[in-house]
Design a protein around this motif. Sequence first.
Motif, PDB file in Angstrom:
ATOM      1  N   ASN A   2     -12.088  32.185  74.619  1.00 51.46           N
ATOM      2  CA  ASN A   2     -12.265  32.526  73.215  1.00 51.46           C
ATOM      3  C   ASN A   2     -13.191  33.733  73.017  1.00 51.46           C
ATOM      4  O   ASN A   2     -13.621  34.012  71.919  1.00 51.46           O
ATOM      5  N   VAL A   3     -13.489  34.447  74.096  1.00 52.14           N
ATOM      6  CA  VAL A   3     -14.319  35.648  74.029  1.00 52.14           C
ATOM      7  C   VAL A   3     -13.460  36.835  74.444  1.00 52.14           C
ATOM      8  O   VAL A   3     -12.922  36.872  75.542  1.00 52.14           O
ATOM      9  N   ARG A  50     -15.674  34.220  79.873  1.00 55.76           N
ATOM     10  CA  ARG A  50     -14.945  34.567  78.646  1.00 55.76           C
ATOM     11  C   ARG A  50     -14.724  33.321  77.774  1.00 55.76           C
ATOM     12  O   ARG A  50     -13.706  33.162  77.122  1.00 55.76           O
ATOM     13  N   TYR A  51     -15.722  32.459  77.774  1.00 57.98           N
ATOM     14  CA  TYR A  51     -15.682  31.235  76.984  1.00 57.98           C
ATOM     15  C   TYR A  51     -17.066  30.974  76.412  1.00 57.98           C
ATOM     16  O   TYR A  51     -18.056  30.988  77.127  1.00 57.98           O
ATOM     17  N   CYS A  52     -17.118  30.730  75.103  1.00 61.42           N
ATOM     18  CA  CYS A  52     -18.376  30.448  74.430  1.00 61.42           C
ATOM     19  C   CYS A  52     -18.273  29.086  73.738  1.00 61.42           C
ATOM     20  O   CYS A  52     -17.467  28.914  72.807  1.00 61.42           O
ATOM     21  N   PRO A  53     -19.076  28.107  74.182  1.00 63.29           N
ATOM     22  CA  PRO A  53     -19.019  26.781  73.552  1.00 63.29           C
ATOM     23  C   PRO A  53     -19.370  26.809  72.059  1.00 63.29           C
ATOM     24  O   PRO A  53     -18.812  26.037  71.285  1.00 63.29           O
ATOM     25  N   LEU A  57     -17.286  25.328  68.877  1.00 61.05           N
ATOM     26  CA  LEU A  57     -17.878  24.427  67.895  1.00 61.05           C
ATOM     27  C   LEU A  57     -17.584  24.870  66.462  1.00 61.05           C
ATOM     28  O   LEU A  57     -17.289  24.043  65.600  1.00 61.05           O
ATOM     29  N   ILE A  58     -17.645  26.179  66.211  1.00 59.54           N
ATOM     30  CA  ILE A  58     -17.420  26.672  64.851  1.00 59.54           C
ATOM     31  C   ILE A  58     -15.981  27.166  64.647  1.00 59.54           C
ATOM     32  O   ILE A  58     -15.644  27.755  63.626  1.00 59.54           O
ATOM     33  N   ASN A  59     -15.133  26.903  65.671  1.00 56.03           N
ATOM     34  CA  ASN A  59     -13.713  27.247  65.600  1.00 56.03           C
ATOM     35  C   ASN A  59     -13.481  28.735  65.370  1.00 56.03           C
ATOM     36  O   ASN A  59     -12.754  29.140  64.475  1.00 56.03           O
ATOM     37  N   LYS A  60     -14.135  29.566  66.182  1.00 52.39           N
ATOM     38  CA  LYS A  60     -14.019  31.012  66.091  1.00 52.39           C
ATOM     39  C   LYS A  60     -13.535  31.557  67.425  1.00 52.39           C
ATOM     40  O   LYS A  60     -13.744  30.953  68.466  1.00 52.39           O
ATOM     41  N   SER A  61     -12.900  32.706  67.389  1.00 49.26           N
ATOM     42  CA  SER A  61     -12.439  33.350  68.610  1.00 49.26           C
ATOM     43  C   SER A  61     -12.429  34.857  68.406  1.00 49.26           C
ATOM     44  O   SER A  61     -12.061  35.345  67.327  1.00 49.26           O
TER      45      SER A  61
END
Length: 63
Positions: A2-3, A50-53, A57-61
Motif C-alpha cells: 500500500n506504499v 512497501r507496506y505501512c500498517p 488501519l486508516i484504509n489509505k494507499s
Amino acid sequence: MNVGKTDAVIRAIIGIVLPHLTKWGVVSGTVWGVILHIIGAILVLTAALRYCPLYKLINKSTA
C-alpha cells in the motif's frame, strides 16, 4: 503493498537522514537520538516492504 514508489523513496530518504541529525548536531541528547533511530528504522522498513500498517488501519494507499 500500500506504499507507492514515490512514497517509498521519500520514506527511505527521511529514514536514512533522521538518525544522522544527532551526529550533525541538529538534535542533541541521547533520548532524541534513540527516538530518531527508531523512527528512521521504521521508515526504512516500511519503504523496503512497501507496506505501512498505519495506512491499512486508516484504509489509505499511495500505491
